[in-house]
Design a protein around this motif. Structure first.
Motif, PDB file in Angstrom:
ATOM      1  N   GLY A 136      33.095 -12.359  59.889  1.00 27.72           N
ATOM      2  CA  GLY A 136      32.512 -11.074  60.211  1.00 27.72           C
ATOM      3  C   GLY A 136      33.153  -9.965  59.415  1.00 27.72           C
ATOM      4  O   GLY A 136      33.842 -10.204  58.418  1.00 27.72           O
ATOM      5  N   GLY A 137      32.969  -8.734  59.868  1.00 28.52           N
ATOM      6  CA  GLY A 137      33.514  -7.595  59.161  1.00 28.52           C
ATOM      7  C   GLY A 137      32.769  -7.341  57.869  1.00 28.52           C
ATOM      8  O   GLY A 137      31.572  -7.606  57.743  1.00 28.52           O
ATOM      9  N   THR A 138      33.492  -6.845  56.881  1.00 34.91           N
ATOM     10  CA  THR A 138      32.935  -6.567  55.562  1.00 34.91           C
ATOM     11  C   THR A 138      33.742  -7.316  54.515  1.00 34.91           C
ATOM     12  O   THR A 138      34.852  -7.781  54.798  1.00 34.91           O
ATOM     13  N   PRO A 139      33.226  -7.440  53.285  1.00 31.28           N
ATOM     14  CA  PRO A 139      34.032  -8.089  52.249  1.00 31.28           C
ATOM     15  C   PRO A 139      35.387  -7.429  52.059  1.00 31.28           C
ATOM     16  O   PRO A 139      36.382  -8.119  51.792  1.00 31.28           O
ATOM     17  N   ALA A 140      35.466  -6.101  52.217  1.00 31.96           N
ATOM     18  CA  ALA A 140      36.739  -5.404  52.048  1.00 31.96           C
ATOM     19  C   ALA A 140      37.648  -5.561  53.258  1.00 31.96           C
ATOM     20  O   ALA A 140      38.877  -5.536  53.120  1.00 31.96           O
ATOM     21  N   GLU A 141      37.057  -5.732  54.443  1.00 30.69           N
ATOM     22  CA  GLU A 141      37.818  -5.896  55.676  1.00 30.69           C
ATOM     23  C   GLU A 141      37.207  -7.036  56.488  1.00 30.69           C
ATOM     24  O   GLU A 141      36.512  -6.815  57.481  1.00 30.69           O
ATOM     25  N   PRO A 142      37.463  -8.273  56.068  1.00 30.20           N
ATOM     26  CA  PRO A 142      36.852  -9.422  56.747  1.00 30.20           C
ATOM     27  C   PRO A 142      37.475  -9.669  58.117  1.00 30.20           C
ATOM     28  O   PRO A 142      38.591  -9.221  58.402  1.00 30.20           O
ATOM     29  N   ALA A 143      36.734 -10.422  58.934  1.00 30.56           N
ATOM     30  CA  ALA A 143      37.219 -10.814  60.260  1.00 30.56           C
ATOM     31  C   ALA A 143      36.846 -12.271  60.497  1.00 30.56           C
ATOM     32  O   ALA A 143      35.862 -12.778  59.952  1.00 30.56           O
ATOM     33  N   LEU A 144      37.638 -12.963  61.295  1.00 30.26           N
ATOM     34  CA  LEU A 144      37.409 -14.366  61.623  1.00 30.26           C
ATOM     35  C   LEU A 144      37.397 -14.554  63.132  1.00 30.26           C
ATOM     36  O   LEU A 144      38.254 -14.004  63.840  1.00 30.26           O
ATOM     37  N   SER A 145      36.471 -15.368  63.616  1.00 29.96           N
ATOM     38  CA  SER A 145      36.431 -15.692  65.046  1.00 29.96           C
ATOM     39  C   SER A 145      35.962 -17.131  65.213  1.00 29.96           C
ATOM     40  O   SER A 145      35.048 -17.589  64.509  1.00 29.96           O
ATOM     41  N   ALA A 146      36.583 -17.859  66.107  1.00 39.26           N
ATOM     42  CA  ALA A 146      36.237 -19.260  66.351  1.00 39.26           C
ATOM     43  C   ALA A 146      34.976 -19.345  67.208  1.00 39.26           C
ATOM     44  O   ALA A 146      34.881 -18.703  68.248  1.00 39.26           O
ATOM     45  N   VAL A 147      34.007 -20.138  66.752  1.00 39.09           N
ATOM     46  CA  VAL A 147      32.775 -20.315  67.515  1.00 39.09           C
ATOM     47  C   VAL A 147      32.533 -21.777  67.880  1.00 39.09           C
ATOM     48  O   VAL A 147      31.718 -22.068  68.753  1.00 39.09           O
ATOM     49  N   ARG A 148      33.233 -22.697  67.199  1.00 42.58           N
ATOM     50  CA  ARG A 148      33.102 -24.122  67.510  1.00 42.58           C
ATOM     51  C   ARG A 148      34.454 -24.797  67.308  1.00 42.58           C
ATOM     52  O   ARG A 148      35.243 -24.384  66.466  1.00 42.58           O
TER      53      ARG A 148
END
Length: 319
Positions: free
Chosen positions: A199-211
């Protein structure tokens, strides 16, 4: 078992080629290997070329790269950060072909195979032990570090030395793979395979576990696509080999002719044209306890021996 041995002298001479020379794309079928003895990533000729090898006039190394003599990486102290290279993959982005590589000494890099120069590189530190790397469609770069117990998504799209990142904690992080079908960044740790949403943007990405899927055995090590069955993944653990199907959310054991060859596998992959499997596992015979000089083949069985090398991983040089 069919086996061929590459003379050590021939290999040593081949490794003297300039690290930055262009790689001319061939008809395919090459193998890429990580050699900790020469501190090089080696692209080897097709299976037929290696199996029919008969002397130095049939040199099987068609391209090689090492950080030690890369003119654009001097600021990252490659003499230290490029210690024990441990990963090599091929990826294509915007019609450019890249080598993705990491080293236990801390270096992670995305290298243009046409020029030998890096698109992005960073020294992440020896303590974290970078172990695998992936290039995402937006140009950002994910790195799995087993010593750091994390996967990071670096904002590499923003510049060649940008180290801003998002972090996902994962004990024993060893593998990372971007899967277009699920739209997830899959990461492999000691005990589980996890799908991360970016998620987030290319400049400020984000990660979240979904599986998340618990591994059928401990010690997850290699994570790679099954090229002959798109959508599935190869997974190696301490005591076995597996295919994971995200659609069914299940692991299927992979059995080889020699059951011992299923243990402690550092890398596994299939030739998409023939279905032949390639694995690398330590033989515990040389000065590098986690390396080998043998690339093993399966279905049908065979082996390539490259004397004088200390191989950690090898893969079909394919995307």
């Amino acid at each position: 078992m069919l086996s061929r041995t590459l003379p050590a002298l021939c290999l040593a001479l081949l490794l003297c080629a300039p690290a930055s020379r262009a790689y001319a794309t061939s008809s395919g079928g090459e193998v890429v290997a990580v050699d900790q003895a020469s501190r090089r990533v080696l692209v080897l000729e097709t299976a037929e070329g290696l199996m029919d090898y008969q002397g130095p006039d049939r040199a099987p190394v068609v391209w090689s790269w090492g950080a030690d003599r890369a003119p654009d990486l001097g600021d990252l102290d490659p003499a230290h950060s490029w210690t024990n290279p441990d990963e090599a993959k091929r990826r294509i982005l915007a019609d450019h072909r890249y080598l993705l590589t990491t080293a236990s000494g801390g270096l992670a890099a995305v290298v243009d195979t046409a020029t030998g120069r890096s698109r992005w590189a960073a020294d992440l530190g020896e303590a974290v032990n970078p172990h695998s790397i992936e290039l995402l469609p937006d140009g950002n770069v994910a790195v799995a570090a087993s010593g750091g117990d994390w996967v990071r998504l670096y904002a590499a799209s923003q510049g060649p030395r940008v180290t801003a990142h998002a972090t996902f904690r994962l004990p024993g992080a060893h593998g990372v793979y971007w899967d277009e079908r699920t739209g997830l960044l899959w990461v492999l740790g000691d005990d589980e395979l996890t799908g991360l949403r970016v998620g987030g943007t290319p400049a400020e990405p984000a990660l979240s576990a979904v599986r998340s899927a618990p591994l059928p055995d401990q010690g997850g090590h290699d994570l790679a696509p099954v090229l002959g069955a798109p959508g599935r993944f190869w997974v190696s653990t301490l005591n076995g080999l597996w295919q994971y199907d995200p659609a069914a959310d299940g692991f299927t054991p992979v059995h080889l002719t020699d059951p011992a060859a299923e243990q402690d596998v550092k890398s596994i992959g299939d030739d998409p044209d023939t279905g032949r499997l390639l694995t690398v596992a330590p033989d515990h015979r040389g000065p590098c306890d986690w390396c080998t000089s043998v690339i093993r083949l399966h279905r049908p069985e065979g082996a390539w021996t490259l004397r004088g090398t200390q191989l950690y991983k090898a893969r079909w040089w394919a995307t």
